[in-house]
Write a protein that holds these residues in place. Structure first.
Motif, PDB file in Angstrom:
ATOM      1  N   MET A 112       0.835  -1.003  -0.074  1.00 13.80           N
ATOM      2  CA  MET A 112       0.149  -0.080  -0.061  1.00 13.80           C
ATOM      3  C   MET A 112       0.862   1.145   0.002  1.00 13.80           C
ATOM      4  SD  MET A 112      -2.835   0.658   2.831  1.00 13.80           S
ATOM      5  CE  MET A 112      -3.572   2.257   3.213  1.00 13.80           C
ATOM      6  N   GLU A 113       0.766   2.017  -1.074  1.00 14.18           N
ATOM      7  CA  GLU A 113       1.521   3.226  -1.222  1.00 14.18           C
ATOM      8  C   GLU A 113       0.939   4.139  -0.371  1.00 14.18           C
ATOM      9  OE1 GLU A 113       4.566   3.620  -2.660  1.00 14.18           O
ATOM     10  OE2 GLU A 113       4.684   1.722  -3.701  1.00 14.18           O
ATOM     11  N   ILE A 114       1.643   5.048   0.279  1.00 14.86           N
ATOM     12  CA  ILE A 114       1.115   6.210   0.994  1.00 14.86           C
ATOM     13  C   ILE A 114       2.007   7.380   0.807  1.00 14.86           C
ATOM     14  CG2 ILE A 114      -0.233   4.780   2.895  1.00 14.86           C
ATOM     15  CD1 ILE A 114       2.070   5.639   4.912  1.00 14.86           C
ATOM     16  N   ILE A 151       3.563  11.111   2.244  1.00 16.26           N
ATOM     17  CA  ILE A 151       4.061  11.599   3.375  1.00 16.26           C
ATOM     18  C   ILE A 151       2.955  12.223   4.363  1.00 16.26           C
ATOM     19  CG2 ILE A 151       4.930  13.848   2.610  1.00 16.26           C
ATOM     20  CD1 ILE A 151       6.723  11.507   5.097  1.00 16.26           C
ATOM     21  N   ALA A 174       1.041   9.498   5.995  1.00 10.20           N
ATOM     22  CA  ALA A 174       2.131   8.853   7.118  1.00 10.20           C
ATOM     23  C   ALA A 174       2.213   9.780   8.557  1.00 10.20           C
ATOM     24  CB  ALA A 174       3.570   8.694   6.656  1.00 10.20           C
ATOM     25  N   ILE A 175       2.113  11.110   8.275  1.00  8.33           N
ATOM     26  CA  ILE A 175       2.253  11.820   9.422  1.00  8.33           C
ATOM     27  C   ILE A 175       0.654  11.750  10.090  1.00  8.33           C
ATOM     28  CG2 ILE A 175       2.184  14.233  10.357  1.00  8.33           C
ATOM     29  CD1 ILE A 175       4.198  14.810   7.936  1.00  8.33           C
ATOM     30  N   TYR A 212      -1.458   9.112   9.955  1.00 12.72           N
ATOM     31  CA  TYR A 212      -1.667   7.807  10.561  1.00 12.72           C
ATOM     32  C   TYR A 212      -0.566   7.760  11.910  1.00 12.72           C
ATOM     33  CZ  TYR A 212      -3.433   5.713   6.581  1.00 12.72           C
ATOM     34  OH  TYR A 212      -4.318   5.401   5.538  1.00 12.72           O
ATOM     35  N   SER A 213       0.375   8.422  11.907  1.00 16.16           N
ATOM     36  CA  SER A 213       1.302   8.547  13.094  1.00 16.16           C
ATOM     37  C   SER A 213       0.772   9.264  14.334  1.00 16.16           C
ATOM     38  CB  SER A 213       2.719   9.245  12.645  1.00 16.16           C
ATOM     39  OG  SER A 213       3.435   8.569  11.669  1.00 16.16           O
ATOM     40  N   LEU A 258      -2.488   9.563  14.809  1.00 12.71           N
ATOM     41  CA  LEU A 258      -3.518   8.831  15.104  1.00 12.71           C
ATOM     42  C   LEU A 258      -3.170   7.439  15.894  1.00 12.71           C
ATOM     43  CD1 LEU A 258      -6.789   8.319  15.026  1.00 12.71           C
ATOM     44  CD2 LEU A 258      -6.520   7.361  12.903  1.00 12.71           C
ATOM     45  N   GLY A 259      -2.244   7.067  15.735  1.00  9.63           N
ATOM     46  CA  GLY A 259      -1.510   5.716  16.161  1.00  9.63           C
ATOM     47  C   GLY A 259      -1.054   6.130  17.471  1.00  9.63           C
ATOM     48  N   TYR A 306       6.424   5.643  15.459  1.00 11.14           N
ATOM     49  CA  TYR A 306       5.896   6.472  14.442  1.00 11.14           C
ATOM     50  C   TYR A 306       6.882   7.422  13.714  1.00 11.14           C
ATOM     51  CZ  TYR A 306       2.055   4.532  16.665  1.00 11.14           C
ATOM     52  OH  TYR A 306       1.045   3.527  17.048  1.00 11.14           O
ATOM     53  N   PHE A 347       8.405   5.408  11.224  1.00 13.40           N
ATOM     54  CA  PHE A 347       7.397   5.015  10.164  1.00 13.40           C
ATOM     55  C   PHE A 347       7.368   5.966   9.081  1.00 13.40           C
ATOM     56  CE2 PHE A 347       2.788   5.762   9.138  1.00 13.40           C
ATOM     57  CZ  PHE A 347       2.693   4.856   8.291  1.00 13.40           C
ATOM     58  N   ILE A 348       7.414   7.281   9.675  1.00 19.80           N
ATOM     59  CA  ILE A 348       7.377   8.592   8.720  1.00 19.80           C
ATOM     60  C   ILE A 348       8.645   8.722   7.809  1.00 19.80           C
ATOM     61  CG2 ILE A 348       7.184  11.175   8.845  1.00 19.80           C
ATOM     62  CD1 ILE A 348       5.587  10.977  11.072  1.00 19.80           C
ATOM     63  N   VAL A 369       8.724   6.055   5.171  1.00 18.04           N
ATOM     64  CA  VAL A 369       7.754   6.467   4.073  1.00 18.04           C
ATOM     65  C   VAL A 369       8.657   7.463   3.032  1.00 18.04           C
ATOM     66  CG1 VAL A 369       5.582   7.696   3.273  1.00 18.04           C
ATOM     67  CG2 VAL A 369       5.507   6.024   5.279  1.00 18.04           C
ATOM     68  N   THR A 425       6.959   1.401   1.189  1.00 15.21           N
ATOM     69  CA  THR A 425       5.474   1.288   1.114  1.00 15.21           C
ATOM     70  C   THR A 425       4.857   1.241   2.587  1.00 15.21           C
ATOM     71  OG1 THR A 425       5.293  -0.958   1.345  1.00 15.21           O
ATOM     72  CG2 THR A 425       5.409   0.047  -0.802  1.00 15.21           C
ATOM     73  N   GLY A 426       3.653   1.808   2.463  1.00 11.11           N
ATOM     74  CA  GLY A 426       2.918   1.800   4.019  1.00 11.11           C
ATOM     75  C   GLY A 426       3.151   0.460   4.937  1.00 11.11           C
ATOM     76  N   ASN A 427       2.923  -0.759   4.354  1.00 11.58           N
ATOM     77  CA  ASN A 427       3.220  -1.885   4.988  1.00 11.58           C
ATOM     78  C   ASN A 427       4.697  -2.316   5.321  1.00 11.58           C
ATOM     79  OD1 ASN A 427       0.851  -2.256   3.488  1.00 11.58           O
ATOM     80  ND2 ASN A 427       0.861  -4.464   3.668  1.00 11.58           N
ATOM     81  N   PHE A 483      -2.609  -1.401  16.146  1.00 10.40           N
ATOM     82  CA  PHE A 483      -3.111  -0.307  15.234  1.00 10.40           C
ATOM     83  C   PHE A 483      -2.355  -0.382  13.885  1.00 10.40           C
ATOM     84  CE2 PHE A 483      -2.042   3.927  13.442  1.00 10.40           C
ATOM     85  CZ  PHE A 483      -3.323   4.431  13.270  1.00 10.40           C
ATOM     86  N   PHE A 497      -2.989  -1.481   8.106  1.00  6.10           N
ATOM     87  CA  PHE A 497      -2.359  -1.849   6.715  1.00  6.10           C
ATOM     88  C   PHE A 497      -2.557  -3.396   6.563  1.00  6.10           C
ATOM     89  CE2 PHE A 497       0.217   1.844   8.136  1.00  6.10           C
ATOM     90  CZ  PHE A 497       0.388   2.349   6.750  1.00  6.10           C
TER      91      PHE A 497
END
Lengths: 108, 394
Positions: A1-3, A5, A8-9, A11-12, A14-15, B140, B143-144, B147, B152-154, B388, B393
């Motif tokens: 799944m391509e996302i 930036i 990503a911020i 989701y971060s 929220l997570g 996190y 994670f950022i 990306v 990829t997100g996964n 989460f 994902f």
């Protein structure tokens, strides 16, 4: 799944918020559980002395010769008794202060 | 005579020595496996896992052995084949790897961890949960950054979870989201966990003052047996209802803890802590090591994973320390911020580092039990973070 930036911020944030929220609620649950269980536990000892009172009136048996504390020792020196209690605790894998020894007697 | 010559020629062409020359990357991987074995055996970097991982890496990169077939697992990911094909055509390590892919081994390891963990310090000071949450910052941030680096997100989610400093959680999540990165992520996670006494102290000294490090904390309240029994049940119900994807990890962690605390399952607790844990560790480490197949492992992504993993650890440590400082200020100096860095999980190594740094500042300081609270909170926190990411994902 391509996302992206920005995703990503998003989701971060929220997570991270969900981890905090989950553990804060858990904090509340632990605090409530401790209060409830604490109340139950403190209630029990309050009732206990009334029942224990008649027993306290009964004359206690004279300690046997060589007794150390609650443990009655019959023909067993203190040092040997301490060693025996330590061995039993070790074999049972229990702390010594959780075990109650009533008496130690040498079998002849 | 020519028959003997043919036999010898066949033996040579079938041997690993002749196959080894066909791909130089396998030689590099064999060297890497030997370095990892050295780190595990001589330097004692998480030896219980690293020795198995390194030996799995060695076995999978010795050509001709046919112990692990990544193409079989590509089929499973693409849903063109099933576990039946693995059992039919796979090698020994393929069959062992089913336990990783199905999430069985990480969950069983969590059961052992639960049976070994005393959550008493956390129950005595539930504020520790905040530090366990803050120390997920690295998850996190990595994670950022992942990306940003083009993952990829996964893949980014799997790399980020290294910041949770929890091997089984990292393996569990990666095997679901980005199995092709499993070897790199597992090696990074366990190597950095072993290096916590080197990674954390400079960050701890940088982010705290001498005065803060000297703070002595009050003794923790005693926790009753009933509280310890109720705790795993309550946590299981609440966390799994909140994030059902955490069920295998949290469920097994808390079941192990219930075995330990309930007082009527001592034999099961003992098995979960020792025999089961050891057996699963062998299967898990060997099969994770097997995924480090040369043509997949020796890629620029692996270097990126290693760098991002370190970043994740650093940010997680910083996150715990920063919240520790805030809590210190808010309580009028009753909390030593050093315990915040223990929120990165890695039980009990991170708590020991807090203790050591606290004692360096003040020899009469005993922070170990206080640091165990955030430490075990970090285990729950990283499982929630993984849940989460899996929900988003997966």
């Amino acid at each position: 799944m391509e996302i992206t930036i920005l995703q990503a911020i998003g989701y971060s944030i929220l997570g991270f918020a969900i981890v905090f929220a989950a553990l804060i609620i858990l904090w509340g649950i632990i605090a409530i559980t401790a209060k409830v269980l604490g109340a139950v536990v403190t209630k029990k000892p309050a009732e206990a002395p009334a029942a224990a009172a008649p027993a306290a009136a009964a004359p206690s048996a004279p300690p046997a010769p060589g007794s150390a504390g609650e443990v009655k020792l019959f023909d067993v020196p203190d040092k040997q008794a301490a060693m025996l209690m330590a061995i039993v605790a070790d074999k049972m894998q229990k702390p010594l202060n959780e075990l109650r020894f009533k008496s130690i007697k040498e079998v002849k | 005579m020519s028959e003997i010559k043919d036999i010898l020629l066949n033996l040579w062409t079938d041997s690993g020595f002749s196959l080894l020359g066909q791909d130089w990357r396998q030689i590099v991987m064999i060297a890497i496996a030997c370095v990892l074995l050295y780190l595990g055996i001589v330097k004692k970097f998480e030896p219980l896992l690293l020795v198995g991982i390194a030996f799995g890496a060695l076995l999978t990169n010795l050509p001709g052995g046919g112990m692990y077939h990544p193409e079989l697992w590509d089929g499973i990911i693409a849903h063109t084949s099933g576990y039946g094909d693995v059992l039919l055509n796979g090698g020994l390590l393929d069959i062992m790897y089913i336990g990783v892919k199905a999430g069985v081994y990480p969950s069983l390891i969590f059961m052992g961890v639960g049976a070994m963990t005393d959550f008493g310090p956390l129950m005595a000071n539930p504020k520790s949960l905040l530090l366990g949450s803050a120390a997920q910052l690295g998850v996190y941030m990595a994670f950022i950054l992942a990306v940003l680096l083009g993952f990829t997100g996964n893949e980014a989610a799997s790399i980020g979870i290294i910041g949770g400093a929890d091997g089984p959680t990292a393996i569990f999540l990666t095997s679901k989201l980005a199995p092709h990165l499993l070897g790199a992520i597992a090696i990074a996670a366990y190597s950095y966990m072993a290096l916590i006494p080197l990674i954390q102290p400079p960050i701890m000294r940088l982010l705290t003052t001498e005065k803060e490090r000297k703070i002595k904390m009050e003794q923790l309240r005693p926790v009753s047996k009933a509280e310890k029994i109720v705790f795993p049940i309550v946590v299981t119900i609440f966390v799994i209802l909140l994030l059902p994807s955490t069920a295998p990890l949290i469920g097994c962690l808390m079941l192990g803890n219930l075995f330990r605390e309930c007082g009527v399952t001592d034999r099961l607790s003992d098995t979960a802590q020792n025999a089961l844990m050891n057996i699963v560790t062998i299967f898990l480490s060997l099969s994770v090591g097997a995924t480090t197949v040369a043509d997949r492992f020796l890629a620029p992504e692996t270097i990126k994973v290693i760098i991002l993993g370190l970043t994740a650890f650093a940010f997680s440590t910083a996150g715990g320390l920063i919240l520790g400082k805030i809590m210190c200020a808010a309580t009028g100096g009753k909390i030593n911020p050093l315990i915040g860095s223990a929120g990165v999980s890695a039980v009990p190594m991170a708590a020991r580092v807090s203790q050591v740094e606290g004692q360096k500042a003040n020899p009469s300081n005993f922070l170990l039990m206080h640091a165990m609270g955030p430490n075990v909170a970090g285990v729950i926190g990283s499982a929630v973070a993984a849940g989460f990411l899996l929900a988003v994902f997966g």
